[in-house]
Design a protein around this motif. Sequence first.
Motif, PDB file in Angstrom:
ATOM      1  N   ARG A   1      -0.323  15.044  44.308  1.00  0.00           N
ATOM      2  CA  ARG A   1       0.740  14.502  43.459  1.00  0.00           C
ATOM      3  C   ARG A   1       1.005  12.889  44.006  1.00  0.00           C
ATOM      4  NH1 ARG A   1       4.912  17.153  41.363  1.00  0.00           N
ATOM      5  NH2 ARG A   1       5.775  15.356  40.777  1.00  0.00           N
ATOM      6  N   LEU A   2       1.069  12.729  45.183  1.00  0.00           N
ATOM      7  CA  LEU A   2       1.253  11.362  45.793  1.00  0.00           C
ATOM      8  C   LEU A   2      -0.001  10.308  45.474  1.00  0.00           C
ATOM      9  CD1 LEU A   2       2.925  12.224  49.135  1.00  0.00           C
ATOM     10  CD2 LEU A   2       3.730  11.004  47.352  1.00  0.00           C
ATOM     11  N   SER A   3      -1.153  11.021  45.290  1.00  0.00           N
ATOM     12  CA  SER A   3      -2.518  10.156  44.901  1.00  0.00           C
ATOM     13  C   SER A   3      -2.067   9.446  43.629  1.00  0.00           C
ATOM     14  CB  SER A   3      -3.603  10.912  45.122  1.00  0.00           C
ATOM     15  OG  SER A   3      -4.679  10.216  44.739  1.00  0.00           O
ATOM     16  N   ALA A   4      -1.709  10.189  42.485  1.00  0.00           N
ATOM     17  CA  ALA A   4      -1.517   9.777  41.288  1.00  0.00           C
ATOM     18  C   ALA A   4      -0.228   8.897  41.235  1.00  0.00           C
ATOM     19  CB  ALA A   4      -1.443  10.766  40.471  1.00  0.00           C
ATOM     20  N   LEU A   5       0.757   9.088  41.999  1.00  0.00           N
ATOM     21  CA  LEU A   5       1.744   8.398  42.235  1.00  0.00           C
ATOM     22  C   LEU A   5       1.675   6.978  42.686  1.00  0.00           C
ATOM     23  CD1 LEU A   5       4.923   7.759  41.520  1.00  0.00           C
ATOM     24  CD2 LEU A   5       5.377   9.214  43.295  1.00  0.00           C
ATOM     25  N   LEU A   6       1.181   6.827  43.722  1.00  0.00           N
ATOM     26  CA  LEU A   6       1.234   5.890  44.850  1.00  0.00           C
ATOM     27  C   LEU A   6       0.141   5.031  44.437  1.00  0.00           C
ATOM     28  CD1 LEU A   6       2.041   7.317  48.102  1.00  0.00           C
ATOM     29  CD2 LEU A   6       3.706   6.387  46.409  1.00  0.00           C
ATOM     30  N   ARG A   7      -0.927   5.520  44.158  1.00  0.00           N
ATOM     31  CA  ARG A   7      -2.421   4.617  43.823  1.00  0.00           C
ATOM     32  C   ARG A   7      -2.793   3.667  44.772  1.00  0.00           C
ATOM     33  NH1 ARG A   7      -2.503   3.792  37.305  1.00  0.00           N
ATOM     34  NH2 ARG A   7      -2.092   6.137  36.688  1.00  0.00           N
ATOM     35  N   LEU A   8      -2.744   4.285  46.076  1.00  0.00           N
ATOM     36  CA  LEU A   8      -3.154   3.322  47.232  1.00  0.00           C
ATOM     37  C   LEU A   8      -4.521   3.104  47.271  1.00  0.00           C
ATOM     38  CD1 LEU A   8      -0.983   5.393  49.830  1.00  0.00           C
ATOM     39  CD2 LEU A   8      -0.194   3.068  48.625  1.00  0.00           C
ATOM     40  N   PRO A   9      -4.837   1.691  47.817  1.00  0.00           N
ATOM     41  CA  PRO A   9      -6.113   1.320  47.959  1.00  0.00           C
ATOM     42  C   PRO A   9      -7.090   2.604  48.823  1.00  0.00           C
ATOM     43  CG  PRO A   9      -4.820  -0.233  48.440  1.00  0.00           C
ATOM     44  CD  PRO A   9      -3.707   0.676  48.405  1.00  0.00           C
ATOM     45  N   ARG A  10      -8.188   2.498  48.393  1.00  0.00           N
ATOM     46  CA  ARG A  10      -9.098   3.717  49.040  1.00  0.00           C
ATOM     47  C   ARG A  10      -9.118   3.770  50.658  1.00  0.00           C
ATOM     48  NH1 ARG A  10     -12.032   6.830  45.698  1.00  0.00           N
ATOM     49  NH2 ARG A  10     -12.389   6.186  43.410  1.00  0.00           N
ATOM     50  N   TRP A  11      -9.208   2.423  51.277  1.00  0.00           N
ATOM     51  CA  TRP A  11      -9.311   2.299  52.708  1.00  0.00           C
ATOM     52  C   TRP A  11      -8.068   2.640  53.288  1.00  0.00           C
ATOM     53  CZ3 TRP A  11      -5.750  -0.554  55.128  1.00  0.00           C
ATOM     54  CH2 TRP A  11      -5.113  -1.537  54.307  1.00  0.00           C
ATOM     55  N   LEU A  12      -6.924   2.664  52.602  1.00  0.00           N
ATOM     56  CA  LEU A  12      -5.579   3.004  53.140  1.00  0.00           C
ATOM     57  C   LEU A  12      -5.205   4.614  52.977  1.00  0.00           C
ATOM     58  CD1 LEU A  12      -3.113   1.784  54.513  1.00  0.00           C
ATOM     59  CD2 LEU A  12      -2.168   1.493  52.225  1.00  0.00           C
ATOM     60  N   ARG A  13      -6.141   5.228  52.250  1.00  0.00           N
ATOM     61  CA  ARG A  13      -5.640   6.726  51.823  1.00  0.00           C
ATOM     62  C   ARG A  13      -5.643   7.566  53.090  1.00  0.00           C
ATOM     63  NH1 ARG A  13      -8.198   7.435  45.781  1.00  0.00           N
ATOM     64  NH2 ARG A  13      -6.790   5.931  44.694  1.00  0.00           N
ATOM     65  N   PRO A  14      -6.950   7.427  53.839  1.00  0.00           N
ATOM     66  CA  PRO A  14      -6.966   8.286  55.054  1.00  0.00           C
ATOM     67  C   PRO A  14      -5.644   8.107  56.068  1.00  0.00           C
ATOM     68  CG  PRO A  14      -9.079   7.315  54.576  1.00  0.00           C
ATOM     69  CD  PRO A  14      -8.091   6.628  53.848  1.00  0.00           C
ATOM     70  N   LEU A  15      -5.038   6.830  56.279  1.00  0.00           N
ATOM     71  CA  LEU A  15      -4.143   6.540  57.140  1.00  0.00           C
ATOM     72  C   LEU A  15      -2.749   7.353  56.371  1.00  0.00           C
ATOM     73  CD1 LEU A  15      -4.874   2.967  58.007  1.00  0.00           C
ATOM     74  CD2 LEU A  15      -5.457   5.012  59.409  1.00  0.00           C
ATOM     75  N   ALA A  16      -2.447   6.984  55.168  1.00  0.00           N
ATOM     76  CA  ALA A  16      -1.371   7.466  54.430  1.00  0.00           C
ATOM     77  C   ALA A  16      -1.294   9.150  54.527  1.00  0.00           C
ATOM     78  CB  ALA A  16      -1.282   7.023  53.068  1.00  0.00           C
TER      79      ALA A  16
END
Length: 257
Positions: free
Chosen positions: A100-115
């Motif tokens: 759900r958060l992936s679709a909502l926040l749409r963070l840059p790919r490089w930041l997703r593993p940290l988030a």
Amino acid sequence: MIENSVADGQERPPPGRAARPVARDAAGVGFAVGLSGFAFGVTAVSSGLSVPQACALSLFAFTGASQFALVSALAAGGSAPTAAAGALFLGLRNCFYGLRLSALLRLPRWLRPLAAQWVIDETSAVAFAQRDRASARIGFAVTGVTLYLCWNLTTLAGALGAGALGDPAAWGLDAAGPAVFLALLAPMLRGTTERAAAAGAVLLALAGLPLLPAGVPVLVAGLAAPLALLATGRRGGSGVPGASGVDTRADAGTEAV
């Protein structure tokens, strides 16, 4: 509810005055829940873990209820694999938050593993409560930073002070983790299916306590979710979401949270 602006991809940050309440509320949630790390540190060391082990769990696992489940199972005499399986089972809910958060926040790919390290109950709840993507990002980030720092600092303090405090049950600290988890869970029990699943999980866990090894009842309790879905689906007729009068409003570009 997430407004159409989120679905349309709005990326502009909210004005300063609008962002401050989001950041303030998010920091409050992070700080309040982060204090429970003290109870975890005490409980972990009292259950036989060392101070470095307790701190490593908070640094790398950072799953709250799953951490408490792990040390509680070990304290009750459960084996390490059983305790780890129970903790992993509870932690799986974060995978669904992540979708759900992936679709909502749409963070840059490089930041997703940290988030991903901060995808937990509290950060998800704060992000889902916002009305646009920019506010959701602020809520997620501020809650994550505040809670991560507070949880790890209080875990260290609790682990170091465990010897002086003695038995955590005498202070009621053993109940802090479950109490926080229930407080977060209660507002989510809005529908018949959610309530049935929660009630069934409680009954299954209680029934399994005197019969099963430590850590196994929580795994058995997970069966309540599919059973509740099956029961409510049959009662609703077709079992298709939205067929029993629930307005999904998928075509309107809105999403209920």
